[in-house]
Design an enzyme around this catalytic site. Structure first.
Site, PDB file in Angstrom:
ATOM      1  N   LYS A 167       2.475 -16.125   4.220  1.00 17.83           N
ATOM      2  CA  LYS A 167       3.908 -15.758   3.941  1.00 17.83           C
ATOM      3  C   LYS A 167       4.969 -16.842   4.109  1.00 17.83           C
ATOM      4  O   LYS A 167       6.230 -16.920   3.481  1.00 17.83           O
ATOM      5  CB  LYS A 167       4.395 -14.561   4.672  1.00 17.83           C
ATOM      6  N   TYR A 225      -2.432 -15.191   7.996  1.00 12.08           N
ATOM      7  CA  TYR A 225      -1.528 -14.502   7.372  1.00 12.08           C
ATOM      8  C   TYR A 225       0.089 -14.901   7.358  1.00 12.08           C
ATOM      9  O   TYR A 225       0.824 -15.101   6.202  1.00 12.08           O
ATOM     10  CB  TYR A 225      -1.367 -12.999   7.794  1.00 12.08           C
ATOM     11  N   VAL A 269       6.973  -2.227   8.014  1.00 13.45           N
ATOM     12  CA  VAL A 269       6.972  -1.045   7.076  1.00 13.45           C
ATOM     13  C   VAL A 269       5.601  -0.321   7.212  1.00 13.45           C
ATOM     14  O   VAL A 269       4.516  -1.063   7.174  1.00 13.45           O
ATOM     15  CB  VAL A 269       6.891  -1.833   5.608  1.00 13.45           C
ATOM     16  N   GLU A 319      -0.108   1.340   3.707  1.00 11.22           N
ATOM     17  CA  GLU A 319      -1.630   0.973   3.931  1.00 11.22           C
ATOM     18  C   GLU A 319      -1.909  -0.376   4.677  1.00 11.22           C
ATOM     19  O   GLU A 319      -2.856  -0.542   4.884  1.00 11.22           O
ATOM     20  CB  GLU A 319      -2.270   1.220   2.642  1.00 11.22           C
TER      21      GLU A 319
HETATM   22  P1  NDP Z   1      -0.138  -1.801   1.026  1.00 12.42           P
HETATM   23  O1  NDP Z   1      -1.599  -2.274   1.391  1.00 12.42           O
HETATM   24  O2  NDP Z   1       0.342  -0.234   0.942  1.00 12.42           O
HETATM   25  O3  NDP Z   1      -0.119  -2.285  -0.592  1.00 12.42           O
HETATM   26  C1  NDP Z   1      -0.662  -3.608  -0.890  1.00 12.42           C
HETATM   27  C2  NDP Z   1      -0.785  -3.287  -2.651  1.00 12.42           C
HETATM   28  O4  NDP Z   1      -1.188  -4.725  -2.909  1.00 12.42           O
HETATM   29  C3  NDP Z   1      -1.514  -2.360  -3.004  1.00 12.42           C
HETATM   30  O5  NDP Z   1      -1.085  -1.860  -4.188  1.00 12.42           O
HETATM   31  C4  NDP Z   1      -2.823  -2.946  -3.463  1.00 12.42           C
HETATM   32  O6  NDP Z   1      -3.624  -2.598  -4.641  1.00 12.42           O
HETATM   33  C5  NDP Z   1      -2.336  -4.500  -3.883  1.00 12.42           C
HETATM   34  N1  NDP Z   1      -3.132  -5.711  -3.800  1.00 12.42           N
HETATM   35  C6  NDP Z   1      -4.051  -6.070  -2.915  1.00 12.42           C
HETATM   36  N2  NDP Z   1      -4.852  -6.976  -3.194  1.00 12.42           N
HETATM   37  C7  NDP Z   1      -4.999  -7.139  -4.550  1.00 12.42           C
HETATM   38  C8  NDP Z   1      -5.462  -7.768  -5.466  1.00 12.42           C
HETATM   39  N3  NDP Z   1      -6.470  -8.685  -5.195  1.00 12.42           N
HETATM   40  N4  NDP Z   1      -5.088  -7.414  -6.867  1.00 12.42           N
HETATM   41  C9  NDP Z   1      -4.211  -6.611  -7.109  1.00 12.42           C
HETATM   42  N5  NDP Z   1      -3.572  -5.903  -6.266  1.00 12.42           N
HETATM   43  C10 NDP Z   1      -3.956  -6.114  -4.816  1.00 12.42           C
HETATM   44  O7  NDP Z   1       0.850  -2.888   1.812  1.00 12.42           O
HETATM   45  P2  NDP Z   1       2.457  -3.067   1.596  1.00 12.42           P
HETATM   46  O8  NDP Z   1       3.034  -2.062   0.518  1.00 12.42           O
HETATM   47  O9  NDP Z   1       2.712  -2.982   2.981  1.00 12.42           O
HETATM   48  O10 NDP Z   1       2.397  -4.617   1.044  1.00 12.42           O
HETATM   49  C11 NDP Z   1       2.966  -4.913   0.015  1.00 12.42           C
HETATM   50  C12 NDP Z   1       3.530  -6.514   0.307  1.00 12.42           C
HETATM   51  O11 NDP Z   1       4.620  -6.226   1.343  1.00 12.42           O
HETATM   52  C13 NDP Z   1       2.822  -7.499   0.805  1.00 12.42           C
HETATM   53  O12 NDP Z   1       2.863  -8.767   0.163  1.00 12.42           O
HETATM   54  C14 NDP Z   1       2.710  -7.132   2.410  1.00 12.42           C
HETATM   55  O13 NDP Z   1       2.441  -8.621   2.799  1.00 12.42           O
HETATM   56  C15 NDP Z   1       4.177  -7.325   2.384  1.00 12.42           C
HETATM   57  N6  NDP Z   1       4.627  -7.129   3.677  1.00 12.42           N
HETATM   58  C16 NDP Z   1       4.428  -5.801   4.275  1.00 12.42           C
HETATM   59  C17 NDP Z   1       5.062  -5.457   5.201  1.00 12.42           C
HETATM   60  C18 NDP Z   1       4.279  -4.271   6.300  1.00 12.42           C
HETATM   61  O14 NDP Z   1       4.811  -4.162   7.575  1.00 12.42           O
HETATM   62  N7  NDP Z   1       4.035  -3.255   5.515  1.00 12.42           N
HETATM   63  C19 NDP Z   1       6.015  -6.267   5.858  1.00 12.42           C
HETATM   64  C20 NDP Z   1       6.478  -7.376   5.051  1.00 12.42           C
HETATM   65  C21 NDP Z   1       5.552  -7.753   4.092  1.00 12.42           C
HETATM   66  P3  NDP Z   1      -5.180  -2.299  -4.669  1.00 12.42           P
HETATM   67  O15 NDP Z   1      -5.562  -2.002  -3.293  1.00 12.42           O
HETATM   68  O16 NDP Z   1      -5.121  -0.946  -5.486  1.00 12.42           O
HETATM   69  O17 NDP Z   1      -5.383  -3.306  -5.400  1.00 12.42           O
HETATM   70  C1  8X3 Z   2       4.128  -7.681   7.699  1.00 12.70           C
HETATM   71  C2  8X3 Z   2       4.917  -8.195   9.060  1.00 12.70           C
HETATM   72  O1  8X3 Z   2       4.905  -8.291  11.452  1.00 12.70           O
HETATM   73  O2  8X3 Z   2       3.448  -6.731  10.714  1.00 12.70           O
HETATM   74  O3  8X3 Z   2       4.368  -8.895   6.858  1.00 12.70           O
HETATM   75  O4  8X3 Z   2       2.798  -8.790  10.293  1.00 12.70           O
HETATM   76  S1  8X3 Z   2       4.048  -8.010  10.370  1.00 12.70           S
END
Ligand code: NDP
Ligand code: 8X3
Length: 251
Positions: free
Chosen positions: A156, A152, A185, A188
């Site tokens: 990133k 992961y 954050v 899901e």
């Molecule tokens: P969620 O799991 O809540 O949302 C992820 C989204 O990505 C969903 O809408 C999902 O839609 C979509 N997705 C995943 N795989 C696919 C695919 N193959 N095709 C199309 N859509 C896809 O997670 P977050 O909102 O937390 O994550 C959003 C972004 O933020 C990610 O890039 C994550 O790495 C990044 N991030 C998150 C952090 C955290 O702590 N939560 C911290 C730092 C970065 P569906 O399942 O409907 O396809």
């Molecule tokens: C998600 C941040 O630290 O939960 O990109 O992996 S962490």
């Protein structure tokens, strides 16, 4: 009227961003793989926020699906001003020697290759028009590496490198590139990482107030509404209780 596309708008940061942009006058193209979630978000955006929404259900790991969804948009949706490359995931939490190949492929194919496929397709029109803004959702994991985060974190780190590369390549086309790197954050995300194990999924957020998707949406809105001559290149956002991937203060 400006148009934005938000990938991964069915949940978390992407959903909050789509709503925030609609509340601030954008028409939004919303994408993800869950049609029911896209349909209910379209309804919310149109009925509560009085903006247009175009739901597109596809898997961004597949270039031909990306091309057929985004390559020929209806005319009223074809001028995309803002692309938010948000869709992404962590799957599994193993030391490298115990890594599951399918987990690795899902992360690399979504977080790196999917982001590239969407960017290639959408940036074409931006280049023709000589304007646009691409926002890549990276992570604190894009500049730091923690135990069992191996693949992961690597994806990133790739987003961090690609954001810098895109910014250079897009320079002469007048297209802005911003990387937003969130820390913890609550979305899901953790349930996906821990494959539905809700006890382990809650642990990263215990004893602190995590960020919400809306907190990140605020930052994205700020970045894309600066004057034309101003670009925010890199923005790292963590909860107040988090200094880095390694230092988190839990009560
Ligand atoms: P969620 O799991 O809540 O949302 C992820 C989204 O990505 C969903 O809408 C999902 O839609 C979509 N997705 C995943 N795989 C696919 C695919 N193959 N095709 C199309 N859509 C896809 O997670 P977050 O909102 O937390 O994550 C959003 C972004 O933020 C990610 O890039 C994550 O790495 C990044 N991030 C998150 C952090 C955290 O702590 N939560 C911290 C730092 C970065 P569906 O399942 O409907 O396809
Ligand atoms: C998600 C941040 O630290 O939960 O990109 O992996 S962490």
């Amino acid at each position: 009227m400006k148009t934005a596309i938000v990938t991964g708008a069915t949940s978390g940061i992407g959903k909050a961003t789509a709503v925030k942009l609609a509340q601030n006058g954008f028409s939004v193209i919303i994408t993800g793989r869950r049609q029911d979630k896209l349909d209910s978000l379209k309804h919310e955006i149109e009925s509560q926020h009085k903006q247009k929404a175009l739901p597109l259900c596809f898997d961004l790991r597949n270039m031909s699906e990306v091309e057929s969804a985004l390559g020929k948009l209806p005319t009223e949706w074809s001028k995309i001003d803002v692309l938010v490359n948000n869709a992404g995931l962590a799957v599994g939490s193993n030391h490298i020697q115990d890594g599951v190949i399918d987990d690795w492929e899902r992360m690399i194919d979504t977080n790196v290759k999917g982001l590239l496929y969407v960017t290639k397709t959408v940036s074409k029109g931006m280049i023709e028009r000589g304007s646009g803004h691409i926002v890549n959702i990276g992570s604190t994991a894009g500049v730091q590496v923690y135990e069992s985060g191996n693949v992961y974190c690597a994806t990133k780190h790739a987003v961090h490198a690609l954001s810098q590369g895109m910014r250079i390549d897009m320079l002469k086309h007048g297209i802005k590139v911003t990387e937003v790197r969130p820390g913890l954050v609550e979305t899901e995300f953790s349930m996906v990482r821990f494959k539905g194990d809700s006890v382990n999924a809650k642990k990263p957020y215990m004893g602190l107030i995590p960020l919400s998707g809306d907190d990140i949406a605020d930052v994205i809105l700020f970045a894309i509404t600066r004057p034309a001559h101003v670009n925010l290149n890199d923005i790292e956002v963590t909860p107040t209780a988090q200094a880095s991937s390694y230092y988190v203060f839990r009560k």
